[in-house]
Every structure is written in structure tokens, then in C-alpha cells.
Enzyme design. Structure first.
Site, PDB file in Angstrom:
ATOM      1  N   ARG A 251       0.848  -1.188   0.000  1.00  0.00           N
ATOM      2  CA  ARG A 251       0.000   0.000   0.000  1.00  0.00           C
ATOM      3  C   ARG A 251       0.884   1.240   0.000  1.00  0.00           C
ATOM      4  NH1 ARG A 251      -3.541  -2.854  -1.411  1.00  0.00           N
ATOM      5  NH2 ARG A 251      -5.662  -3.071  -0.573  1.00  0.00           N
ATOM      6  N   GLU A 280      -4.595   6.976  -6.121  1.00  0.00           N
ATOM      7  CA  GLU A 280      -4.711   6.135  -7.309  1.00  0.00           C
ATOM      8  C   GLU A 280      -6.019   6.456  -8.036  1.00  0.00           C
ATOM      9  OE1 GLU A 280      -4.212   2.031  -6.197  1.00  0.00           O
ATOM     10  OE2 GLU A 280      -2.235   2.371  -5.349  1.00  0.00           O
ATOM     11  N   HIS A 299      -0.705  -0.360  -9.930  1.00  0.00           N
ATOM     12  CA  HIS A 299      -1.397  -1.250  -8.978  1.00  0.00           C
ATOM     13  C   HIS A 299      -1.947  -2.475  -9.712  1.00  0.00           C
ATOM     14  CE1 HIS A 299      -3.704  -1.337  -4.900  1.00  0.00           C
ATOM     15  NE2 HIS A 299      -3.272  -2.532  -5.246  1.00  0.00           N
TER      16      HIS A 299
END
Length: 328
Positions: A251, A280, A299
Site C-alpha cells: 500500500r 490512485e 497497482h
């Protein structure tokens, strides 16, 4: 790897209302997991953008008893949970729960289930890929070649390096396994007692400060919560070697963002491989996009067909098991 169960193994046992409020971008629609989910209860799937808006998320959940949570941008805040009086289960497709107010869930008796371990192999592979890409400057060299260059500056190898693994859950353990053939020394740091876990994967268990100071490569695999948020602070980043590489597939908020940009832009550390970010999608203006010593991926570490299929199947099974137990 988890196997997708036979449709005959899950049969409708309740008329419970189930909602998927955040299948955007869609991964569930048209899959075997969707077909299985529709045998469990009365299902509503939202595949349009909007679950990142609190009021819209509340509207979508409505009177559902179970929610299959696909995306972390759907934040199950205190307000959302308190406005969803019939909600009894949040089944998360994934491992992170930092977007869910777990304290309010506990107060209201809302269970939270995850698909822990499903993505371990894929994310571990990506972490090792980022290590190698950053050490060997793959992205920068590719860009120089495409621009007509022929750069021959030295690159680094993984063999002989010390790799520090921060967090020995399923992903951290798999990273240790993948690194064995590379001839590296392994260090490991964990949040609680080690209980022999580090030794079991061939690593030496040390405090995180020692790991940061001694490692040539640091890879993060902590879960994000109140205790780990910002755990790589300015002070801790300063402990790292000037030639060190930092990899994060966990994270973004585990690292102090400004401190990381400073460390990378000043040469305090040599580089980074990042798959996760504070915001994000990563804003176009973010300073990380301008740093040549950073390898960036969106991601995507666990975004393989195998992980998607197995994770969705397990998330559906979690709902099925919960509803069956509740109806007994």
C-alpha cells in the site's frame, strides 16, 4: 491456487439481498463467479463508476445484507455503514481492508471476509520483477534506446545482495522462496513475534531499523492499518543505504510520500519499484512520474487471470458460507 467450485456445489439457500456496488472497471460481469453468486441470493451488480462517492455508495448498498466489495475506491466509512442497517457481511475481493472502518463494523456486527493468499504468487513475482527492473534500470535503458541512445553505464545484479522483507505474510513468504536461487542474504522484519517464521524461509529476523540499514533491497509487505501507516518515515528512510532500492507492492500509505520523493530525487536512495501509491490513479502531475530512477506500474501486481478468477470465486464462497451459517 484456489479452484473455482462446481456450480452444483453452491445452491440457493436464502433470499438474501446481495450487492456488488463497485464492479468498475468490471471484472465480475459474465464470469463463472457471477453465475455462482446469482445462485446464492438476489444479486444487484453496479458496473458504472460512482462507488467512490459516499452518498452513491450508500444508495447502491440500500437494504442489502451482503456486499461483494471489488474496488478499494468504495470506502465503507462510518457514515456508509451506519446508513446500511441491514448489511451483515462485506466480502472483499482482495486482502486489504484499509478502506473499511473495521471499528464501526465490529460495533454493528458486520463481518468482513477477505481472499487472503489468493494473490500471493502473482504479487510476489511482481515484487521480484520490480527489484530486478530497478537494479538493472530496465525502464530507463528502454527509454534511452527508443530515443536513439546506446547507454552503457554499469547496472547492478541481485546476486550477493541483502534483501530485506518487511512483513512475512503469504506474499512475503513467497518472495523469500522466489529469491533463493538468486544467491541473496535475507533479512525479515515483522510486526509481532517472529515465532520462527523468518528462519523457516531462510531469513534472519531483525528489527525494521536494522533491516533498513543493512539491506541493498527493501520490499514492503505489511498490511496497512493505523500502526503501519507511514511506517517508512523520513527518519527510517534515512537509515537506508545510498545505493539501496525500495520496492512497494503493498500500500502506498506505508511510506511518507514527501520523504520518498526527497530520498529518490536527492540520491539518498538509488531507486524504487512502485506498484501502489498514496493516490490512485497516480495524478499526472505527481513528482514520482518525473523521476528516472523509479519504475512505476499501475497497482497491477495481482491482476492476472488466475488471481481474478480464483479471488472472485473465493469471495463468492465467503458469502455463501456466511449466509448458510446464518440460516442454520
Amino acid at each position: 491456487m484456489f479452484s473455482v467450485p462446481d456450480s452444483g456445489r453452491i445452491a440457493a439457500v436464502t433470499h438474501a439481498k446481495i450487492v456488488v456496488p463497485d464492479d468498475y472497471p468490471s471484472v465480475l460481469a459474465g464470469t463463472p463467479a457471477e453465475a455462482l453468486l446469482r445462485t446464492v441470493g438476489e444479486v444487484t451488480i453496479f458496473s458504472a463508476r460512482g462507488a467512490d462517492d459516499e452518498a452513491e455508495l450508500i444508495r447502491r448498498i440500500g437494504d442489502a445484507e451482503a456486499a461483494l466489495n471489488i474496488r478499494a475506491h468504495a470506502r465503507f466509512s462510518a457514515a456508509v455503514l451506519k446508513s446500511s442497517p441491514r448489511l451483515r457481511l462485506i466480502s472483499v475481493w482482495g486482502t486489504g481492508t484499509d478502506h473499511i472502518d473495521l471499528d464501526v463494523c465490529k460495533e454493528r456486527g458486520v463481518k468482513v471476509a477477505r481472499t487472503a493468499g489468493v494473490n500471493a504468487n502473482a504479487v510476489a513475482e511482481h515484487a521480484v520483477t520490480l527489484m530486478l527492473s530497478a537494479l538493472r534500470r530496465i525502464a530507463a535503458l528502454d527509454a534511452e534506446m527508443r530515443a536513439g541512445g546506446w547507454a552503457r553505464a554499469p547496472i547492478a545484479q541481485l546476486e550477493g545482495k541483502t534483501v530485506g522483507i518487511v512483513g512475512l505474510g503469504p506474499i512475503g513468504v513467497r518472495v523469500a522462496s522466489l529469491l533463493k536461487p538468486f544467491g541473496v542474504q535475507l533479512l525479515a522484519a515483522s510486526r509481532g513475534p517472529d515465532d520462527g517464521r523468518a528462519a523457516a524461509v531462510g531469513a534472519r529476523h531483525v528489527p525494521i531499523e536494522t533491516l533498513l540499514a543493512e539491506s541493498d533491497v527493501v520490499t514492503l509487505h505489511f498490511r496497512l492499518d493505523a500502526d503501519t501507516r507511514g511506517c517508512l518515515s523520513t527518519e527510517r528512510l534515512a537509515l537506508m543505504k545510498p545505493g539501496a532500492i525500495l520496492v512497494n507492492t503493498a500500500r502506498g500509505a506505508l511510506i511518507d510520500q514527501q520523504a520518498l520523493v526527497h530520498a529518490l530525487s536527492t540520491g539518498q536512495i538509488a531507486g524504487a519499484g512502485l506498484d501502489v501509491f498514496h493516490e490512485e490513479p497516480l495524478p499526472q502531475s505527481d513528482a514520482l512520474r518525473l523521476l528516472p530512477n523509479v519504475v512505476l506500474t499501475p497497482h497491477i501486481a495481482g491482476n492476472t487471470p488466475e488471481v481474478i478468477a480464483d479471488g472472485l470465486a473465493l469471495a463468492v464462497q465467503n458469502i455463501d458460507h456466511f449466509l448458510r451459517a446464518s440460516s442454520d
